[in-house]
Design a protein around this motif. Sequence first.
Motif, PDB file in Angstrom:
ATOM      1  N   SER A 130      53.986 -11.018   1.794  1.00 57.43           N
ATOM      2  CA  SER A 130      53.657 -11.133   3.225  1.00 57.43           C
ATOM      3  C   SER A 130      52.299 -11.799   3.419  1.00 57.43           C
ATOM      4  O   SER A 130      52.146 -12.687   4.270  1.00 57.43           O
ATOM      5  CB  SER A 130      53.662  -9.752   3.880  1.00 57.43           C
ATOM      6  OG  SER A 130      54.946  -9.208   3.832  1.00 57.43           O
ATOM      7  N   ILE A 131      51.326 -11.384   2.634  1.00 58.33           N
ATOM      8  CA  ILE A 131      49.997 -11.995   2.733  1.00 58.33           C
ATOM      9  C   ILE A 131      50.051 -13.453   2.301  1.00 58.33           C
ATOM     10  O   ILE A 131      49.479 -14.331   2.952  1.00 58.33           O
ATOM     11  CB  ILE A 131      48.963 -11.205   1.901  1.00 58.33           C
ATOM     12  CG1 ILE A 131      48.761  -9.827   2.524  1.00 58.33           C
ATOM     13  CG2 ILE A 131      47.640 -11.964   1.814  1.00 58.33           C
ATOM     14  CD1 ILE A 131      47.996  -8.863   1.643  1.00 58.33           C
ATOM     15  N   LEU A 132      50.764 -13.724   1.225  1.00 60.41           N
ATOM     16  CA  LEU A 132      50.912 -15.091   0.737  1.00 60.41           C
ATOM     17  C   LEU A 132      51.590 -15.960   1.796  1.00 60.41           C
ATOM     18  O   LEU A 132      51.154 -17.088   2.063  1.00 60.41           O
ATOM     19  CB  LEU A 132      51.726 -15.097  -0.557  1.00 60.41           C
ATOM     20  CG  LEU A 132      51.873 -16.414  -1.292  1.00 60.41           C
ATOM     21  CD1 LEU A 132      50.502 -16.918  -1.753  1.00 60.41           C
ATOM     22  CD2 LEU A 132      52.799 -16.241  -2.487  1.00 60.41           C
ATOM     23  N   LYS A 133      52.605 -15.413   2.435  1.00 58.84           N
ATOM     24  CA  LYS A 133      53.330 -16.168   3.465  1.00 58.84           C
ATOM     25  C   LYS A 133      52.408 -16.558   4.609  1.00 58.84           C
ATOM     26  O   LYS A 133      52.407 -17.701   5.051  1.00 58.84           O
ATOM     27  CB  LYS A 133      54.495 -15.347   3.993  1.00 58.84           C
ATOM     28  CG  LYS A 133      55.260 -16.038   5.099  1.00 58.84           C
ATOM     29  CD  LYS A 133      56.420 -15.197   5.583  1.00 58.84           C
ATOM     30  CE  LYS A 133      57.152 -15.936   6.688  1.00 58.84           C
ATOM     31  NZ  LYS A 133      58.298 -15.209   7.176  1.00 58.84           N
ATOM     32  N   PHE A 138      53.729 -20.569   3.441  1.00 58.93           N
ATOM     33  CA  PHE A 138      54.796 -20.864   4.388  1.00 58.93           C
ATOM     34  C   PHE A 138      54.290 -21.306   5.758  1.00 58.93           C
ATOM     35  O   PHE A 138      54.988 -21.194   6.748  1.00 58.93           O
ATOM     36  CB  PHE A 138      55.695 -19.631   4.548  1.00 58.93           C
ATOM     37  CG  PHE A 138      56.264 -19.175   3.245  1.00 58.93           C
ATOM     38  CD1 PHE A 138      57.293 -19.861   2.641  1.00 58.93           C
ATOM     39  CD2 PHE A 138      55.736 -18.065   2.602  1.00 58.93           C
ATOM     40  CE1 PHE A 138      57.812 -19.456   1.439  1.00 58.93           C
ATOM     41  CE2 PHE A 138      56.252 -17.650   1.393  1.00 58.93           C
ATOM     42  CZ  PHE A 138      57.294 -18.350   0.808  1.00 58.93           C
ATOM     43  N   VAL A 139      53.088 -21.802   5.808  1.00 59.46           N
ATOM     44  CA  VAL A 139      52.504 -22.196   7.082  1.00 59.46           C
ATOM     45  C   VAL A 139      53.273 -23.372   7.701  1.00 59.46           C
ATOM     46  O   VAL A 139      53.565 -23.379   8.889  1.00 59.46           O
ATOM     47  CB  VAL A 139      51.008 -22.550   6.917  1.00 59.46           C
ATOM     48  CG1 VAL A 139      50.446 -23.135   8.189  1.00 59.46           C
ATOM     49  CG2 VAL A 139      50.243 -21.319   6.483  1.00 59.46           C
ATOM     50  N   ALA A 140      53.638 -24.356   6.898  1.00 58.65           N
ATOM     51  CA  ALA A 140      54.247 -25.579   7.430  1.00 58.65           C
ATOM     52  C   ALA A 140      55.706 -25.385   7.853  1.00 58.65           C
ATOM     53  O   ALA A 140      56.140 -25.933   8.840  1.00 58.65           O
ATOM     54  CB  ALA A 140      54.162 -26.688   6.394  1.00 58.65           C
ATOM     55  N   LEU A 150      61.123 -15.421  -3.678  1.00 49.01           N
ATOM     56  CA  LEU A 150      60.100 -14.410  -3.950  1.00 49.01           C
ATOM     57  C   LEU A 150      60.637 -13.002  -3.701  1.00 49.01           C
ATOM     58  O   LEU A 150      60.307 -12.065  -4.435  1.00 49.01           O
ATOM     59  CB  LEU A 150      58.851 -14.675  -3.117  1.00 49.01           C
ATOM     60  CG  LEU A 150      58.056 -15.918  -3.517  1.00 49.01           C
ATOM     61  CD1 LEU A 150      56.951 -16.199  -2.520  1.00 49.01           C
ATOM     62  CD2 LEU A 150      57.495 -15.780  -4.923  1.00 49.01           C
ATOM     63  N   LEU A 151      61.478 -12.841  -2.683  1.00 51.89           N
ATOM     64  CA  LEU A 151      62.098 -11.529  -2.444  1.00 51.89           C
ATOM     65  C   LEU A 151      63.014 -11.130  -3.603  1.00 51.89           C
ATOM     66  O   LEU A 151      63.075  -9.969  -3.985  1.00 51.89           O
ATOM     67  CB  LEU A 151      62.870 -11.532  -1.121  1.00 51.89           C
ATOM     68  CG  LEU A 151      62.023 -11.625   0.134  1.00 51.89           C
ATOM     69  CD1 LEU A 151      62.906 -11.682   1.368  1.00 51.89           C
ATOM     70  CD2 LEU A 151      61.043 -10.473   0.232  1.00 51.89           C
TER      71      LEU A 151
END
Length: 188
Positions: A130-133, A138-140, A150-151
């Motif tokens: 979640s933090i990585l996202k 996953f910003v773009a 990843l899940l």
Amino acid sequence: MPTTMKKTLSATDIVLVGALLAAGAVLRVFCPPIFGITPNFVICMYVLAILIVRPSLAQALGIGIVAAAICHFTTKSMIPYINFISEPVGAVVTYFLVRGLSGLNRGRITFKPFIVTLLGTMASGLTYVSILKFAVLFVATAKNPAFLGLLTVILTTALANAVIAQLIYEPIMAALGKKTTSVKEAGK
């Protein structure tokens, strides 16, 4: 196993936590990827440590922070600093699960190590992803397929850690001369 948490950890408890975390680090560093996934054995070991030594909330948080430092130096992740959030979260979730879950026995066997490790690993992994996202990955693109990948890694690691914890919990307890809750209840 006592039903209350400890105010202080004994020297034996501290050595056990250290040994389990060290074992997790060694396994993490030297285990080859399994289908491209390197399991995080450090999580498995800190969950086991919390299950066995029954620390206070602050001590469980401390175990999570030490585990984060170990993960920071053994990870293949592009942003290892996230471990300093995800591992303490996993340790705190584990603490509450250890305190709150009961009745996970089937005869003489307790399934608490499996359930707690599964959920503790998922809490850590989901926090990390979640933090990585939100931080970078996953910003773009909102529907990046890497998130599903990843899940899958989290679920696979959680299942592997849960199986390992279940298999080694009883032998560790026996080696320490501690009876598990299930053995006490079976003797009643």
